[in-house]
Design a protein around this motif. Structure first.
Motif: not given
Length: 349
Positions: A66-72, A77-81, A96-99, A128-138
């Motif tokens: 999973v990644v986030e694409i910035d304006k450029n 890597a989301f939420p981190d490596k 961790v993300f597996i598939a 499974r489904v992981f749910v992340f807070d978009l403000e904190t990325q936690i």
């Protein structure tokens, strides 16, 4: 009299023609980001315009799930490596993300669907489904599918979030069926298992004159929140089905089967998405097109076509633009190191 009728006929035809917008071609399709050697499938844009995509574990050498694409157009890597650090051959882990197959941004959260089925060799443990807070990325919550809601050969493919009903809906393209998740108590219920509406209708598609051999069951899914209807479609098939969400949630297995409705014959699609006007967008995989179907009128037309549409996989709409991923699934018959996979966008009328 004949002349008057002829004039009326011509006028009517001209009027009808002007109602339909012209098909969009390559020159009106804008590139947003591209990925060399990394096959993108899922895409979702948050209310704040943040772009998230995922890369399925269909082969080794997936750099990030999973990644986030910035304006450029740069990937992060989301939420981190660490969440993206798992590799083929390692033991499965919890955080961790597996598939990953799909991502959905909903309000202030990102839902990440992990099939737990790398290389299509069977699930390692419960999807499974992981749910992340978009403000904190936690990480806020993890939903784990119950044993009776998936099979060993399941590939939980795509999802839609229904905050109004407190549910999430999923397609299973590996073992035909749908799954309903309760977002409050975390329970899962499998429905329409091996039902005619979730089963693949063919074991191949013909794309640009070439035969793509595969059997893909229920795949595309779209939620009509205005009318509380869930739409779904097998990938190797030509029938679009729908069912009321109230029946999915409260009905028995028999009730659910009885309420399935065939909506329309369509081209073979992958992902699907509604806009706010009741139009359903989906790919015509066999003809490098994106289709537009107005559910109310039943009118279907080609929205866009061209060489910039190469297996339009997943769609997202943000600020009057339709974004989509090109996963080029039919083109792959070996290493993908030198292949480019892209996100494109088209301004809506």
């Amino acid at each position: 009299m004949k002349r008057i009728l002829l004039i009326l006929t011509i006028t009517t035809l001209i009027g009808c023609k002007s109602v339909n917008s012209p098909t969009i071609s390559d020159d009106k399709i804008e590139g947003v980001a591209s990925f060399k050697g990394q096959q993108v499938t899922g895409l979702s844009i948050s209310d704040q315009g943040r772009i998230f995509v995922n890369f399925p574990r269909w082969r080794k050498a997936v750099v990030n799930s999973v990644v986030e694409i910035d304006k450029n157009g740069i990937s992060h890597a989301f939420p981190d490596k660490n969440w993206n650090s798992w590799e083929i051959g390692q033991a499965q882990k919890d955080l961790v993300f597996i598939a990953v197959q799909s991502v959905i941004a909903s309000e202030d959260e990102l839902y990440v669907l992990d099939t737990r089925n790398p290389l299509f060799k069977g699930v390692l443990d419960n999807p499974r489904v992981f749910v992340f807070d978009l403000e904190t990325q936690i990480l806020k919550r993890t939903y784990i599918f119950q044993e009776d809601s998936f099979h060993q050969d399941s590939y939980i493919n795509d999802l839609r979030i229904d905050k109004k009903k407190g549910k999430a809906y999923f397609t299973d393209s590996g073992h035909a069926g749908l799954v309903v998740l309760d977002l409050v108590d975390g329970t899962t219920k499998r429905v329409l298992d091996n039902h005619y509406s979730t089963l693949a209708e063919k074991d191949y598609l013909i794309i640009k004159g070439n035969k793509w051999n595969n059997t893909v069951h229920s795949d595309g899914i779209a939620l009509d929140l205005e009318n509380d209807q869930l739409y779904y479609h097998s990938l190797t098939g030509y029938n679009l089905y729908a069912i009321p969400t109230d029946v999915l949630i409260n009905g028995t297995q028999e009730d659910i089967q009885k309420e399935v409705k065939l909506i329309k014959k369509t081209p073979a699609p992958d992902g699907m998405l509604f806009d706010s006007k009741g139009n359903l967008y989906f790919a015509d995989l066999e003809n490098q097109k994106i289709m537009k179907l107005n559910i109310s009128s039943g009118k279907m037309n080609t929205f866009a076509e061209g060489e910039k549409i190469k297996w339009a996989d997943t769609f997202s709409i943000y600020k009057n633009a339709l974004y989509y991923t090109n996963s080029r699934i039919n083109e792959i018959n070996g290493p993908i190191t030198d292949m480019e996979f892209s996100i494109n966008k088209i301004i809506l009328n």
